[in-house]
Design a protein around this motif. Sequence first.
Motif, PDB file in Angstrom:
ATOM      1  N   TYR A   1      19.870 -23.233 -24.833  1.00 62.24           N
ATOM      2  CA  TYR A   1      20.446 -22.199 -24.680  1.00 62.24           C
ATOM      3  C   TYR A   1      19.615 -21.126 -24.823  1.00 62.24           C
ATOM      4  CZ  TYR A   1      23.882 -18.242 -25.194  1.00 62.24           C
ATOM      5  OH  TYR A   1      24.657 -17.208 -24.834  1.00 62.24           O
ATOM      6  N   ALA A   2      18.549 -21.145 -25.892  1.00 64.24           N
ATOM      7  CA  ALA A   2      17.924 -20.068 -26.327  1.00 64.24           C
ATOM      8  C   ALA A   2      16.812 -19.691 -25.199  1.00 64.24           C
ATOM      9  CB  ALA A   2      16.979 -20.286 -27.638  1.00 64.24           C
ATOM     10  N   ARG A   3      16.577 -20.794 -24.390  1.00 60.06           N
ATOM     11  CA  ARG A   3      15.523 -20.682 -23.352  1.00 60.06           C
ATOM     12  C   ARG A   3      16.228 -20.010 -22.065  1.00 60.06           C
ATOM     13  NH1 ARG A   3      11.331 -25.858 -23.820  1.00 60.06           N
ATOM     14  NH2 ARG A   3      11.605 -26.199 -26.019  1.00 60.06           N
ATOM     15  N   VAL A   4      17.436 -20.342 -21.942  1.00 66.16           N
ATOM     16  CA  VAL A   4      18.206 -19.600 -20.836  1.00 66.16           C
ATOM     17  C   VAL A   4      18.413 -18.057 -21.206  1.00 66.16           C
ATOM     18  CG1 VAL A   4      20.409 -19.775 -19.826  1.00 66.16           C
ATOM     19  CG2 VAL A   4      19.383 -21.633 -20.103  1.00 66.16           C
ATOM     20  N   GLU A   5      18.850 -18.151 -22.468  1.00 63.77           N
ATOM     21  CA  GLU A   5      19.097 -16.645 -22.880  1.00 63.77           C
ATOM     22  C   GLU A   5      17.838 -15.851 -22.603  1.00 63.77           C
ATOM     23  OE1 GLU A   5      19.981 -16.481 -27.185  1.00 63.77           O
ATOM     24  OE2 GLU A   5      21.650 -14.817 -26.631  1.00 63.77           O
ATOM     25  N   ALA A   6      16.666 -16.145 -22.664  1.00 65.01           N
ATOM     26  CA  ALA A   6      15.389 -15.522 -22.649  1.00 65.01           C
ATOM     27  C   ALA A   6      15.251 -15.016 -21.059  1.00 65.01           C
ATOM     28  CB  ALA A   6      14.299 -16.277 -23.142  1.00 65.01           C
ATOM     29  N   LEU A   7      16.004 -15.818 -20.174  1.00 65.80           N
ATOM     30  CA  LEU A   7      15.757 -15.537 -18.736  1.00 65.80           C
ATOM     31  C   LEU A   7      16.596 -14.395 -18.120  1.00 65.80           C
ATOM     32  CD1 LEU A   7      15.855 -19.111 -17.444  1.00 65.80           C
ATOM     33  CD2 LEU A   7      13.814 -17.586 -17.756  1.00 65.80           C
ATOM     34  N   GLY A   8      17.355 -13.738 -18.728  1.00 62.59           N
ATOM     35  CA  GLY A   8      18.206 -12.617 -18.248  1.00 62.59           C
ATOM     36  C   GLY A   8      19.386 -12.461 -19.040  1.00 62.59           C
TER      37      GLY A   8
END
Lengths: 192, 194
Positions: B40-47
């Motif tokens: 989730y943190a990695r996805v959050e960093a995308l946009g």
Amino acid sequence: MIGLFKALAVAVAGLALGLWATRAALTGALPIAVDSLGQWRMEARAGAADADPYTRARIERSGEIALGLGEGLRLTTRVDSQGRALDSSCLYKLGPQAPTARYWTLEAIDGAGYPFENADGRYVLRSTEILRHPDGGFTIWISEGPHAGNWLPLAPRVRFGLTMRLYDPALSDAAVGFERATAPSVVREHCG
Amino acid sequence: MRPSLLGRALYYAALVAIIAGLTHIAALLMVPALAERDAYARVEALGPPFKTVALAEASPKARAFPYADPAVAAAVCRYDLSGGPVRARAPLGRPGFSSLSFHSRRGVVFYALTDRAATDGRMDALIVTPEQLRKLVAHDDEDNPSDDLRIVSPTIEGFVMERVLSQSPDDQASAARQAAAMTCAPEPIAEAEK
């Protein structure tokens, strides 16, 4: 004084052992809460809401976006049919069948789960692009140098893992457990 | 009587084992809370939320998401249910495997469907909280029940992921176009007629 020293030694030893066991379970060194299919390991519940704490912790720690139970399954092996580590200086033969699924793909991965750079720039083989025997079986050759037939290229001089993803697998299999016989075997042909 | 040497060794071994077991359980349960770089943190960093982001094709250089399939084109869309239910929609437009999966804030896949469950040429679902589901059901016409696929998210935030499997290397661009066409957007509950 001696009692205090003993208590401290016991506490330190217990902590160290507990942390080591946790690390080993999460890196896969200790196969806790891992299903196996022949030489392959899989976490059938990885994408399920009721996954066990080991599976959950492994996924959280790696950052993997797991496949949902209704989407697919990921099988991974880092050893050949005789339990020896996979080494790219050897030639491997994979086949002759895969568990029942609508599609599958096969990829060579590094220790962290990413593909290797290779001369061919090809990281994956799909069930839709391989040549099959008349009986529906197949043989995939896995080696650093080019090989006739279905060839999965490897990077030079590395230890690697193989991961096979089954998309839309037969759900009864996922629920009940695959037949061992349907798992493809990874046979080492020769090295050097 | 003094305990034997073996007895004392067993006693200490048992103490070490108990402490090791407690440490192991505590550490294991703490991992999800401490893992800062979870999916989730990695996805959050995308946009930002409600924006569809195509994930880079898995390769030795794209090292964001481990164990991603290089044969799959993927896109993610982060949602937030605090403003109402969220509609996830993925048009198909090509044969072959594609899937939508729904991931909670804690990295659990709480639902997944594939192109086989598509209706009218698209995969479509409404993500709701338990509270929103109750409201929706209360508004439903009993004689003409909704055939919407409503999925209850265990967390207010989460993300939707579409995976599209390409049939060959040449097919990857077409698969990527389909993945990028996935959307997720808030869909407020219509006010009940007064």
